[in-house]
Every structure is written in C-alpha cells, then in structure tokens.
Design a protein around this motif. Structure first.
Motif, PDB file in Angstrom:
ATOM      1  N   PRO A 196     -12.703   5.319   6.472  1.00 53.07           N
ATOM      2  CA  PRO A 196     -12.721   5.204   5.009  1.00 53.07           C
ATOM      3  C   PRO A 196     -12.379   3.786   4.561  1.00 53.07           C
ATOM      4  CG  PRO A 196     -10.799   6.448   5.744  1.00 53.07           C
ATOM      5  CD  PRO A 196     -11.639   6.185   6.955  1.00 53.07           C
ATOM      6  N   THR A 197     -13.011   3.368   3.501  1.00 54.77           N
ATOM      7  CA  THR A 197     -12.722   2.043   2.954  1.00 54.77           C
ATOM      8  C   THR A 197     -11.368   2.072   2.246  1.00 54.77           C
ATOM      9  OG1 THR A 197     -13.760   2.526   0.835  1.00 54.77           O
ATOM     10  CG2 THR A 197     -15.198   1.635   2.587  1.00 54.77           C
ATOM     11  N   MET A 198     -10.872   0.907   1.920  1.00 57.05           N
ATOM     12  CA  MET A 198      -9.592   0.826   1.231  1.00 57.05           C
ATOM     13  C   MET A 198      -9.671   1.519  -0.128  1.00 57.05           C
ATOM     14  SD  MET A 198      -6.712  -0.062   2.253  1.00 57.05           S
ATOM     15  CE  MET A 198      -7.125  -0.691   3.834  1.00 57.05           C
ATOM     16  N   ARG A 199     -10.782   1.396  -0.815  1.00 56.33           N
ATOM     17  CA  ARG A 199     -10.959   2.059  -2.115  1.00 56.33           C
ATOM     18  C   ARG A 199     -10.914   3.576  -1.951  1.00 56.33           C
ATOM     19  NH1 ARG A 199     -12.002   0.651  -6.915  1.00 56.33           N
ATOM     20  NH2 ARG A 199     -12.572  -1.461  -6.408  1.00 56.33           N
ATOM     21  N   GLN A 200     -11.555   4.105  -0.912  1.00 56.57           N
ATOM     22  CA  GLN A 200     -11.534   5.551  -0.669  1.00 56.57           C
ATOM     23  C   GLN A 200     -10.114   6.019  -0.347  1.00 56.57           C
ATOM     24  OE1 GLN A 200     -14.444   5.608   2.445  1.00 56.57           O
ATOM     25  NE2 GLN A 200     -16.076   6.327   1.081  1.00 56.57           N
ATOM     26  N   LYS A 201      -9.401   5.267   0.481  1.00 53.95           N
ATOM     27  CA  LYS A 201      -8.020   5.618   0.805  1.00 53.95           C
ATOM     28  C   LYS A 201      -7.160   5.630  -0.453  1.00 53.95           C
ATOM     29  CE  LYS A 201      -7.485   3.882   5.514  1.00 53.95           C
ATOM     30  NZ  LYS A 201      -6.730   2.925   6.348  1.00 53.95           N
ATOM     31  N   TYR A 202      -7.334   4.586  -1.261  1.00 57.30           N
ATOM     32  CA  TYR A 202      -6.542   4.499  -2.483  1.00 57.30           C
ATOM     33  C   TYR A 202      -6.846   5.660  -3.425  1.00 57.30           C
ATOM     34  CZ  TYR A 202      -4.951   3.224  -7.061  1.00 57.30           C
ATOM     35  OH  TYR A 202      -4.361   3.269  -8.291  1.00 57.30           O
ATOM     36  N   MET A 203      -8.103   5.974  -3.601  1.00 51.30           N
ATOM     37  CA  MET A 203      -8.457   7.054  -4.524  1.00 51.30           C
ATOM     38  C   MET A 203      -7.923   8.399  -4.028  1.00 51.30           C
ATOM     39  SD  MET A 203      -9.627   5.419  -6.970  1.00 51.30           S
ATOM     40  CE  MET A 203     -10.078   6.731  -8.058  1.00 51.30           C
ATOM     41  N   ARG A 204      -7.917   8.600  -2.723  1.00 53.09           N
ATOM     42  CA  ARG A 204      -7.354   9.840  -2.169  1.00 53.09           C
ATOM     43  C   ARG A 204      -5.854   9.913  -2.413  1.00 53.09           C
ATOM     44  NH1 ARG A 204     -10.326   9.657   3.658  1.00 53.09           N
ATOM     45  NH2 ARG A 204     -12.431  10.026   2.883  1.00 53.09           N
ATOM     46  N   ILE A 205      -5.141   8.835  -2.130  1.00 50.39           N
ATOM     47  CA  ILE A 205      -3.686   8.864  -2.294  1.00 50.39           C
ATOM     48  C   ILE A 205      -3.317   8.927  -3.772  1.00 50.39           C
ATOM     49  CG2 ILE A 205      -3.154   6.392  -2.328  1.00 50.39           C
ATOM     50  CD1 ILE A 205      -1.175   8.953  -0.343  1.00 50.39           C
ATOM     51  N   LYS A 206      -4.124   8.332  -4.621  1.00 49.28           N
ATOM     52  CA  LYS A 206      -3.864   8.419  -6.057  1.00 49.28           C
ATOM     53  C   LYS A 206      -4.000   9.866  -6.528  1.00 49.28           C
ATOM     54  CE  LYS A 206      -5.429   6.762 -10.547  1.00 49.28           C
ATOM     55  NZ  LYS A 206      -6.410   5.946 -11.267  1.00 49.28           N
ATOM     56  N   THR A 207      -5.008  10.561  -6.049  1.00 48.45           N
ATOM     57  CA  THR A 207      -5.196  11.967  -6.402  1.00 48.45           C
ATOM     58  C   THR A 207      -4.030  12.804  -5.903  1.00 48.45           C
ATOM     59  OG1 THR A 207      -7.594  11.692  -6.296  1.00 48.45           O
ATOM     60  CG2 THR A 207      -6.745  13.945  -6.178  1.00 48.45           C
ATOM     61  N   VAL A 208      -3.628  12.587  -4.669  1.00 48.44           N
ATOM     62  CA  VAL A 208      -2.508  13.328  -4.085  1.00 48.44           C
ATOM     63  C   VAL A 208      -1.216  13.002  -4.844  1.00 48.44           C
ATOM     64  CG1 VAL A 208      -1.113  13.500  -1.985  1.00 48.44           C
ATOM     65  CG2 VAL A 208      -3.591  13.542  -1.829  1.00 48.44           C
ATOM     66  N   PHE A 209      -1.025  11.738  -5.190  1.00 46.18           N
ATOM     67  CA  PHE A 209       0.157  11.331  -5.948  1.00 46.18           C
ATOM     68  C   PHE A 209       0.186  12.008  -7.309  1.00 46.18           C
ATOM     69  CE2 PHE A 209       2.022   8.625  -9.209  1.00 46.18           C
ATOM     70  CZ  PHE A 209       3.298   8.463  -8.716  1.00 46.18           C
ATOM     71  N   LEU A 210      -0.944  12.014  -8.023  1.00 43.64           N
ATOM     72  CA  LEU A 210      -0.987  12.618  -9.348  1.00 43.64           C
ATOM     73  C   LEU A 210      -0.731  14.122  -9.298  1.00 43.64           C
ATOM     74  CD1 LEU A 210      -3.884  10.609 -11.010  1.00 43.64           C
ATOM     75  CD2 LEU A 210      -1.446  10.495 -11.552  1.00 43.64           C
ATOM     76  N   MET A 211      -1.134  14.773  -8.228  1.00 49.34           N
ATOM     77  CA  MET A 211      -0.841  16.204  -8.074  1.00 49.34           C
ATOM     78  C   MET A 211       0.666  16.417  -7.930  1.00 49.34           C
ATOM     79  SD  MET A 211      -4.143  17.466  -5.771  1.00 49.34           S
ATOM     80  CE  MET A 211      -3.116  17.872  -4.439  1.00 49.34           C
ATOM     81  N   GLY A 212       1.329  15.608  -7.128  1.00 51.62           N
ATOM     82  CA  GLY A 212       2.775  15.705  -6.973  1.00 51.62           C
ATOM     83  C   GLY A 212       3.509  15.330  -8.253  1.00 51.62           C
ATOM     84  N   TYR A 213       2.991  14.352  -8.943  1.00 46.76           N
ATOM     85  CA  TYR A 213       3.543  13.902 -10.225  1.00 46.76           C
ATOM     86  C   TYR A 213       3.506  15.048 -11.235  1.00 46.76           C
ATOM     87  CZ  TYR A 213       3.890  10.277 -13.947  1.00 46.76           C
ATOM     88  OH  TYR A 213       4.257   9.481 -14.989  1.00 46.76           O
ATOM     89  N   ALA A 214       2.355  15.711 -11.314  1.00 45.09           N
ATOM     90  CA  ALA A 214       2.202  16.854 -12.219  1.00 45.09           C
ATOM     91  C   ALA A 214       3.123  18.002 -11.797  1.00 45.09           C
ATOM     92  CB  ALA A 214       0.757  17.306 -12.255  1.00 45.09           C
ATOM     93  N   ALA A 215       3.268  18.210 -10.499  1.00 45.43           N
ATOM     94  CA  ALA A 215       4.141  19.278 -10.005  1.00 45.43           C
ATOM     95  C   ALA A 215       5.599  19.007 -10.376  1.00 45.43           C
ATOM     96  CB  ALA A 215       3.993  19.421  -8.492  1.00 45.43           C
ATOM     97  N   LEU A 216       6.029  17.764 -10.296  1.00 49.80           N
ATOM     98  CA  LEU A 216       7.407  17.432 -10.669  1.00 49.80           C
ATOM     99  C   LEU A 216       7.631  17.641 -12.164  1.00 49.80           C
ATOM    100  CD1 LEU A 216      10.158  16.445  -9.697  1.00 49.80           C
ATOM    101  CD2 LEU A 216       9.369  14.105 -10.076  1.00 49.80           C
TER     102      LEU A 216
END
Length: 124
Positions: free
Chosen positions: A7-27
């Motif tokens: 995966p490119t750096m942009r793909q990695k970033y977009m994946r981790i951003k999505t995962v982060f936002l899910m945890g953010y919403a959960a908190l």
C-alpha cells in the motif's frame, strides 16, 4: 508483499485515519453513555468538559494536519491517566476497562496517523 502490491503512504494514512475516527467516535459515545446512565442524571457541563478537548482537534484531523495528531496524543495521555485512576477505584466497572482500551487504541492510531501523514506530505 511485493513492492507492486504494497500500500502507498496515502492508502496507509487513509486506513489509519478511518480506524482512528472510529475509535474517536467510540470514545465520545462512551462519554455520552456515562452521562446518560449517571445516577444523578444527565449533566451537559460534565459532558462538555469530557468532549470539548477532543472535539477541538476535529477540524485539523479532517484537514489531514499531521501535527494535530501529535497534539491528540498529548491530550489522550490525560484521558489515559483518568482511565487508569478510574479502573483502580473501588467503584470500577467494565466501562473503565473500555475507557483504558480506547485511550491506548487512540494513542497508537494517532501516532501512526501523524507519522504516515507527514511521510505522505513529503512524498507527494
């Protein structure tokens, strides 16, 4: 993985951003749950004290500023200290364990998002 399928750096970033936002919403949802289920009733002041420090960084996160994630890491440390304190209190319950898990999860996600957003910025 070969270099062609990595995966490119942009793909990695977009994946981790999505995962982060899910945890953010959960908190944030956990804070809302705590305030709704309080024996003394819902208190908007306490909810705002819990949520505003996190919500202050939302514009920077949505605009992909890597320094915002670094600041979120620092803020999450305060939440982690409170979570550990609550987990070791005599009145602890399962939500305190969830609180610890979410803070650790968000800290790691924010660190990786910051790193990958910065790399993505310099590779483009």
């Amino acid at each position: 993985m070969t270099d062609a399928t990595a995966p490119t750096m942009r793909q990695k970033y977009m994946r981790i951003k999505t995962v982060f936002l899910m945890g953010y919403a959960a908190l944030l949802a956990l804070f809302i749950f705590w305030n709704i289920s309080r024996p003394s009733g819902f208190n908007i002041t306490i909810l705002l004290i819990q949520c505003v420090p996190l919500l202050a960084f939302l514009p920077g996160i949505l605009q992909n500023h890597y320094r915002t994630y670094s600041w979120v890491c620092f803020i999450i440390l305060f939440y982690f200290v409170k979570a550990v304190e609550g987990a070791f209190a005599s009145t602890a319950n399962f939500t305190d364990g969830i609180f610890i898990g979410l803070t650790v999860y968000l800290f790691v996600c924010a660190m990786m998002a910051s790193r990958w957003a910065q790399r993505m910025l310099y590779q483009d």
